[in-house]
Design a protein around this motif. Structure first.
Motif, PDB file in Angstrom:
ATOM      1  N   SER A  29      -0.706 -12.379   0.145  1.00 60.58           N
ATOM      2  CA  SER A  29      -0.495 -11.234   1.026  1.00 60.58           C
ATOM      3  C   SER A  29      -0.810  -9.953   0.257  1.00 60.58           C
ATOM      4  N   ASN A  31       0.328  -5.867   0.033  1.00 64.01           N
ATOM      5  CA  ASN A  31       1.324  -4.864   0.407  1.00 64.01           C
ATOM      6  C   ASN A  31       0.604  -3.556   0.706  1.00 64.01           C
ATOM      7  N   THR A  32       0.750  -2.567  -0.122  1.00 66.68           N
ATOM      8  CA  THR A  32       0.141  -1.264   0.115  1.00 66.68           C
ATOM      9  C   THR A  32      -1.349  -1.267  -0.254  1.00 66.68           C
ATOM     10  N   THR A  52       0.845   1.157   4.276  1.00 64.84           N
ATOM     11  CA  THR A  52       1.631  -0.039   3.984  1.00 64.84           C
ATOM     12  C   THR A  52       1.193  -1.192   4.883  1.00 64.84           C
ATOM     13  N   SER A  53       1.727  -2.366   4.616  1.00 67.96           N
ATOM     14  CA  SER A  53       1.397  -3.521   5.440  1.00 67.96           C
ATOM     15  C   SER A  53       1.887  -3.342   6.871  1.00 67.96           C
ATOM     16  N   VAL A 100       0.515  -9.558  -3.454  1.00 67.05           N
ATOM     17  CA  VAL A 100       1.781 -10.264  -3.623  1.00 67.05           C
ATOM     18  C   VAL A 100       1.494 -11.767  -3.658  1.00 67.05           C
ATOM     19  N   GLN A 104       6.235 -13.984  -5.111  1.00 68.55           N
ATOM     20  CA  GLN A 104       6.623 -12.582  -4.935  1.00 68.55           C
ATOM     21  C   GLN A 104       6.317 -11.712  -6.162  1.00 68.55           C
ATOM     22  N   ARG A 106       4.076  -9.097  -7.887  1.00 71.13           N
ATOM     23  CA  ARG A 106       3.194  -8.053  -7.364  1.00 71.13           C
ATOM     24  C   ARG A 106       2.307  -7.510  -8.467  1.00 71.13           C
TER      25      ARG A 106
END
Length: 120
Positions: A29, A31-32, A52-53, A100, A104, A106
């Protein structure tokens, strides 16, 4: 992971350009996602816009009302619509994303730059 930016070029003052940046590779995934720029002769990159997402956006004061950042989560892509361009917008524009992992973790990754030149 790769971030591929495109869409830069030469445009006259008052004109428009749309930058694109697509992420590829093993992605869990994102994120920003953000756009930064580095003007000629400047050593540092400055933040232009971020999203952001969930779609929340933030802009540098110098581009508010002229630039619009958007993203397509299905395509892992971020865009920057630039209108009413000024000579001072001339810079190399870089996309940036916070990835990510499944655990989790990052990490931030930079794409290559794309040159935007605003000149008559």
């Amino acid at each position: 992971v790769q971030l591929q930016a495109s869409g830069g070029g030469l445009v006259q003052p008052g004109g428009s350009l749309r930058l694109s940046c697509a992420a590829s590779g093993s992605i869990f995934s994102i994120n920003t996602m953000s756009w930064y720029r580095q003007a000629p002769g400047k050593q540092q990159r400055g933040l232009v816009a971020t999203i952001t997402s969930g779609g929340s956006t933030n802009y540098a004061d110098s581009v508010k009302g002229r630039f619009t950042i958007s993203r397509d989560n299905a395509k892992n892509a971020v865009y920057l619509q630039m209108n009413s361009l000024k000579p001072e917008d001339t810079a190399v524009y870089y996309c940036n994303a916070v990835f990510v992992t499944q655990t989790q973790y990052r990490y931030r990754y930079w794409g290559q730059g794309t040159l935007v030149t605003v000149s008559s």
